[in-house]
Design a protein around this motif. Structure first.
Motif: not given
Length: 489
Positions: A247-251
């Motif tokens: 939930e703290q990542g980058i897509i």
């Protein structure tokens, strides 16, 4: 009377004795069960099937047989099936002369001991909470990007500020009444200008999970292809199925221009406007159910809920025909009078893509609701000859440095003339595929050198010249201990 009294006393005593025996038997049962439980306590080992030798973690709960034999359910079921389906009558074998059945109790001494395997200990995963003070400032992020990416100053500055503000928002959460909106990004640039590489370098710098997916495989729900939620399941896999970390990542969604509205409406658009509409809730922030360890919800795998509120979405695309739309808009101005603009200035403008507006993207086929959820739009420049030469030699993992490292392992020094680098850049410009063309060209010319050099241990230095790149000469090869280089034509 006396006889009856004696009879009553005897009955009471017998009842007491029976009760004592019952309690004793119950205590014995308790001792047996406790001893059994103590024997079956987890000792850090898992049993192995006596037939197929698979561990219990793979097969499931074992079936225990006498003499400490453990058999997995698959092998047990298979043996039952063989007995039921076999045409041979085992009872008739008793009457066959010369056939003797063995007593299984005689096999106690010959039987191998039950095998066990050590269980794998699951190490607890460490989850790093974001700290506002530890988030690198925009100028530090840009400085690290400068080490790997040549040019694209505006794009690096824009992405550094956007990422810094986003992770400040994630770290603070809802500390006060003012809630900061998410800053998703849209990158526009020609092929081979470094869009994907920019995001990869950024995720490596921030040490956050990154999922890179392709918009071309996404389709509307109910059709063959990837669901829109599959982009989140890829991020969950990149975060080792840790929901909080995901939930703290980058897509990064590449080829976003391929889901534009189709010009012809004769057939159903299952991978265009409908995909944009399905992605609206992801970009803005919602709770999505995604499968753990698979990309499809149809697989028999558990589902988990991921909140996309704090996931940063970066979309990128080449938008091939967008320049024509920009030209059409700019050429609508009058070509007469004092404010007139010549059409030639628009035709030969190298930075035409940087003048893009939301209206141009709408004409291209992106719906306004989708563009509204991507507030930061920036463009990357196409690569010119000078930038291609810098890409060849300046970044930390430049292509020339990679080949120099390969030949250094053979104790051979590799050099490139400046004129040779310019010749490679000119050939790459002709292919018009950006920085990807550089690797293909160098691979072609380095093939013979990489093949011939290991043959001769006397070669100490190789210099690539423009003549060799253009096919009019050969590289300069210098032998070990030789002062004057010689031309190897």
């Amino acid at each position: 009377m006396s006889e009856n009294d004696f009879i009553i006393v005897d009955e009471e005593e017998t009842n007491k004795e029976d009760n004592r025996q019952d309690t004793g038997s119950e205590e014995e049962k308790k001792e047996v069960t406790t001893s059994d439980h103590s024997e079956k306590d987890d000792d850090g080992y898992e049993r192995i099937c006596f037939i197929c030798h698979r561990p219990e973690s793979v097969t499931g709960k074992m079936v225990e047989l006498p003499n400490n034999i453990a058999v997995c359910p698959d092998c047990m079921q298979r043996s039952f099936d063989m007995m039921n389906n076999s045409s041979m009558d085992l009872s008739s074998m008793m009457n066959i002369p010369g056939v003797h059945f063995m007593n299984l109790s005689d096999l106690d001494n010959l039987q191998s001991k039950a095998q066990k395997i050590k269980k794998k200990k699951k190490e607890p995963k460490e989850f790093k909470q974001l700290d506002i003070k530890k988030i690198p400032a925009p100028h530090k992020i840009k400085a690290r990007l400068d080490e790997y990416i040549v040019g694209q100053e505006y794009a690096k500055k824009a992405i550094s500020v956007a990422v810094y503000n986003h992770y400040k928002r994630v770290a603070t959460g809802t500390m006060d009444e003012i809630e900061i909106e998410k800053s998703n990004m849209l990158m526009i640039g020609p092929t081979g200008c470094g869009k994907t590489y920019l995001v990869k370098t950024l995720a490596k710098l921030l040490d956050v999970p990154l999922a890179i997916t392709d918009a071309t495989s996404l389709t509307e729900a109910g059709y063959i292809g990837d669901d829109i939620e599959s982009v989140v399941s890829k991020l969950l896999a990149a975060a080792d199925n840790d929901v909080e970390r995901a939930e703290q990542g980058i897509i990064f969604i590449d080829e976003i221009d391929k889901i534009a509205k189709k010009k012809t409406s004769s057939q159903r658009d299952v991978s265009g406007e409908s995909v944009q509409q399905g992605m609206l809730k992801l970009l803005e922030g919602s709770e999505v159910e995604v499968p753990v360890g698979a990309n499809s919800k149809n697989a028999m795998v558990p589902l988990t809920t991921v909140n996309t509120k704090n996931i940063l979405f970066i979309c990128g695309g080449a938008f091939p025909d967008l320049e024509d739309i920009i030209k059409e808009r700019l050429q609508k101005k009058t070509s007469m009078g004092f404010n007139a603009e010549l059409k030639d200035t628009v035709e030969h403008d190298e930075e035409l893509l940087s003048k893009v507006t939301i209206e141009d993207l709408r004409k291209f086929g992106m719906i306004p609701e989708f563009l509204g959820r991507l507030p930061i739009v920036f463009t990357l420049k196409g690569l010119d000859k000078e930038m291609l030469v810098k890409i060849l030699k300046e970044p930390k993992n430049a292509i020339l440095k990679q080949y120099q490292k390969l030949l250094a392992l053979d104790e051979v020094k590799l050099e490139f003339d400046d004129s040779a680098l310019e010749a490679i850049a000119e050939k790459a410009m002709e292919k018009d595929t950006g920085a990807r063309a550089l690797r293909a060209i160098i691979e072609e010319f380095m093939l013979d050198i990489m093949y011939e050099i290991p043959k001769d241990d006397n070669i100490g230095e190789v210099t690539i010249t423009r003549a060799y790149i253009e096919g009019t000469g050969g590289p300069v090869i210098q032998l070990r201990g030789q002062a004057v280089p010689r031309l190897d034509g």
